[in-house]
Structures are given as structure tokens and as C-alpha cells.
Scaffold this motif. Structure first.
Motif, PDB file in Angstrom:
ATOM      1  N   ASN A  38       0.854  -1.190   0.000  1.00 41.90           N
ATOM      2  CA  ASN A  38       0.000   0.000   0.000  1.00 41.90           C
ATOM      3  C   ASN A  38       0.890   1.240   0.000  1.00 41.90           C
ATOM      4  N   LYS A  79      -7.349  -4.033  -5.567  1.00 40.83           N
ATOM      5  CA  LYS A  79      -7.886  -4.370  -4.251  1.00 40.83           C
ATOM      6  C   LYS A  79      -8.969  -3.348  -3.926  1.00 40.83           C
ATOM      7  N   ARG A  80      -9.954  -3.789  -3.174  1.00 37.01           N
ATOM      8  CA  ARG A  80     -11.032  -2.884  -2.780  1.00 37.01           C
ATOM      9  C   ARG A  80     -10.445  -1.665  -2.073  1.00 37.01           C
ATOM     10  N   TRP A  81     -10.957  -0.503  -2.377  1.00 42.56           N
ATOM     11  CA  TRP A  81     -10.578   0.798  -1.845  1.00 42.56           C
ATOM     12  C   TRP A  81      -9.280   1.353  -2.454  1.00 42.56           C
ATOM     13  N   TYR A  82      -8.680   0.636  -3.401  1.00 41.79           N
ATOM     14  CA  TYR A  82      -7.435   1.099  -4.028  1.00 41.79           C
ATOM     15  C   TYR A  82      -7.599   1.218  -5.536  1.00 41.79           C
ATOM     16  N   PRO A 111      -4.695   4.665  -2.529  1.00 41.78           N
ATOM     17  CA  PRO A 111      -6.126   4.664  -2.205  1.00 41.78           C
ATOM     18  C   PRO A 111      -6.951   5.434  -3.234  1.00 41.78           C
ATOM     19  N   ARG A 112      -8.181   4.984  -3.407  1.00 46.71           N
ATOM     20  CA  ARG A 112      -9.125   5.700  -4.272  1.00 46.71           C
ATOM     21  C   ARG A 112      -9.571   6.969  -3.533  1.00 46.71           C
ATOM     22  N   ALA A 115     -11.731   6.920  -0.105  1.00 49.59           N
ATOM     23  CA  ALA A 115     -11.539   5.643   0.596  1.00 49.59           C
ATOM     24  C   ALA A 115     -11.418   5.908   2.094  1.00 49.59           C
ATOM     25  N   PRO A 116     -11.930   4.996   2.927  1.00 45.77           N
ATOM     26  CA  PRO A 116     -11.815   5.198   4.378  1.00 45.77           C
ATOM     27  C   PRO A 116     -10.350   5.105   4.814  1.00 45.77           C
ATOM     28  N   ARG A 119      -8.744   0.704   5.724  1.00 45.66           N
ATOM     29  CA  ARG A 119      -9.308   0.005   4.579  1.00 45.66           C
ATOM     30  C   ARG A 119      -9.336  -1.506   4.755  1.00 45.66           C
ATOM     31  N   ASP A 120      -8.538  -2.026   5.622  1.00 44.34           N
ATOM     32  CA  ASP A 120      -8.469  -3.465   5.856  1.00 44.34           C
ATOM     33  C   ASP A 120      -7.801  -3.735   7.196  1.00 44.34           C
TER      34      ASP A 120
END
Length: 121
Positions: A38, A79-82, A111-112, A115-116, A119-120
């Protein structure tokens, strides 16, 4: 009789025989491997072409490898949120037994927008 045996021995000389076929080790070597990180440098996962990655339940990391007609690979990680990241034109040197010095890539996902923060886990 000795002359006949000598003639047969010369005819079966290893210099006239074709070389033996090359024997490759039975281990499988991936042509490309990837570490996905990340934006902070934390490892999100790893993957290798030709092998299914080990994934935890609920893990949304996806890494795809596509070999083009020119023999070069395109690697995409998402990946979700990225935002997904793609690397094109990865060269893999091939020998008679498979990849020689296979490349290892490190892909960094950003990150998008929206995005929170967490994220994970």
C-alpha cells in the motif's frame, strides 16, 4: 575378429552419437512474481504467475498475469478501496528449462478518492 570388433567400437563411438536430451529439474519456477504494497509500504499480498495465491477469507486482492504474443507480461494488481496498478512489457528471459532469472516486481497501490482511512485489517 579383433579387427571387426574394433570397427564396431569405432562405429558406436560417442562422437558420432547425437547429444543426450537435456533433463530439466522437476521444480516449477514462476516467470514473474509480485509483492503488492500500500502507499505506506505495508505488504498487502504476494502472487506469482502460474500459481494460485494464498488468500485469507474476505481478502479482495487480485493479481492477474497476461502473457502477450511477444512473450512479455502485463501484470495488474487491484484491491477494494485502491486504484488498480498495471505494469506492461515485463520481459522474461526463457531458457530450455523455463524462466532464467525471473523478475520480481513490487507494485504499490494508492487509495481511491474517498476511501476510508482504515481500509483493511
Amino acid at each position: 575378429m579383433l579387427a571387426s570388433l574394433w570397427t564396431l567400437a569405432l562405429a558406436a563411438s560417442p562422437h558420432t552419437a547425437s547429444p543426450p536430451p537435456s533433463v530439466c529439474p522437476s521444480i516449477l519456477i514462476s516467470p514473474v512474481s509480485v509483492t503488492v504494497k500500500n502507499e505506506r509500504g505495508l505488504v498487502l499480498g504476494t502472487a506469482a504467475a502460474g500459481f494460485d495465491p494464498y488468500r485469507f477469507p474476505g481478502d479482495t486482492l487480485k493479481v492477474t498475469f497476461q502473457k502477450g504474443e511477444d512473450g512479455r507480461y502485463t501484470v495488474t494488481a487491484s484491491k477494494r478501496w485502491y486504484r488498480p496498478t498495471t505494469v506492461r512489457g515485463v520481459r522474461v528471459q526463457e531458457g530450455s528449462c523455463g524462466p532464467v532469472n525471473p523478475p520480481h516486481l513490487t507494485l504499490t497501490l494508492r487509495p481511491r478518492p474517498g476511501a476510508p482511512l482504515i481500509r483493511d485489517f
